[in-house]
Design an enzyme around this catalytic site. Sequence first.
Site, mmCIF file in Angstrom:
data_model
loop_
_atom_site.group_PDB
_atom_site.id
_atom_site.type_symbol
_atom_site.label_atom_id
_atom_site.label_comp_id
_atom_site.label_asym_id
_atom_site.label_seq_id
_atom_site.Cartn_x
_atom_site.Cartn_y
_atom_site.Cartn_z
ATOM 1 C CE LYS A 145 -3.846 2.073 2.657
ATOM 2 N NZ LYS A 145 -4.739 1.873 3.824
ATOM 3 C CB SER A 161 -7.975 3.676 2.931
ATOM 4 O OG SER A 161 -7.156 3.008 3.894
ATOM 5 C CB SER A 169 -8.503 0.607 5.747
ATOM 6 O OG SER A 169 -9.242 1.782 5.936
#
Length: 471
Positions: free
Chosen positions: A73, A148, A172
Amino acid sequence: MRSYTAFRAEREQHTTTCTQEVLAFLEVIKQQSHLNAFLHVDAASALQQAEESDQRFNAGTQRVAEGMVVALKDNISFKGMPLTCGSKILEGFEPVYDATVAKRLREAGAIIIGKANCDEFAMGSSNENSAYGPALHPLDNSRVPGGSSGGSAVAVAAGMAHVSLGSDTGGSIRQPAAFCGVFGFKPSYGRISRYGLVAFASSLDQIGPFAHSIEDVALVTDVISGSDDADSTCAQRPPTQSVSALKHHDSSTTIGILDDSLLEGCSAEVWNRYRQCLDLIHSLGHQTKVVRLPGREAWIPTYYILTSAEASANLARFDGVRFGKRVGDADEDIMIATRSRGFGAEVQRRIMLGTFVLSSGYYDAYYKKGQQARRLVADGYDEIFSQCSALFLPTTPTVAFRRGEKVSDPIAMYLNDLLTVSAPLAGIPAISIPAGVDSQGLPIGMQLQTARYADEELLSLSRQFHSVMSA
């Protein structure tokens, strides 16, 4: 889509190579570029790492995660690759050090292929807040993949990497895992070092893996867990032994479930699948017990008050002077111009809310009350786990929703996190397990939660549950 465990077995038998595997992933990334799962791919470096892994396999010196292809990420630092956090304010920034999790993966033989798209500074539930455009759901491009860590979920679900790392503050990892039909694991707070993770809400953020198999989840967790002197919030505990724990399970466990009234916001198909999964749990010999987790109506406001307060403090450094791409000229206030143009609407919204709840006259009414509510949630979980080995509930109230459906209504977007925010408030581990699909073929995820630091037990139980839920 195959797991790293499956690839490893083939590589050990010399029926494939790490280089072939990386080339296959790079081809998928190219063919599926419209999904916008990656913000940066380093093909040359990945192929070089693959060649080194092949040499190790040929010499018989392969490491525990040799040849595992991993996406990070883009809020996790890795030297040599950009670190944008999905924000224009960090455009062009390259870190000078590796996050502890990235360093440990590389030392174990993993291949870092690139940085995955994410909501700006990890603030969002749909991956629609990325400054570089939304990631798209791999099964229905009109829908969101969740957030996210949406890019990380898509990278695994679409076959662009064996595993990926995301960060979970209020769901997330678990929410996009449920939407995309893969495993998503949020370890206990402090079990994984946060060194090198750009902070959103420091007291809740936790790094964790996405994968196609529970075996891959366990392996990655074992590699990246353990104490870290560089992170004062990291627990002084040895690495997990999750792979070994998968071989053991208790067939007569009591599983906690919430009262039906607490799940009334679930869609009919998620609700029906949840009831079917309970029947399957009973078929394994487990008992279920209705338990009470207090303050359901306060979970969402508590989470957003506390995280926004921490975000307003953590993001203060991004001002164009200390960090952040400087915007403006001599006729403007540089800090105001940089933050106004560099941060997106959702980040600005949370900074403003956080500054408000921490301000004089409102601190006691909001932030202090939020901390008290958080304590009640943690105490409620302690009570549950004194009676039960785990808590079982849906991961999300619905399947993946359509892109743009909730953008104009922040409250509706926030409520999508209803079933995931309580676990990080208490610091406990939680995992989303693929549990079939709805009538449209969209994935449904079910969630397991256990007591803090019972991560190995959670993964072992998850393997058992998935064996019947996926049948």
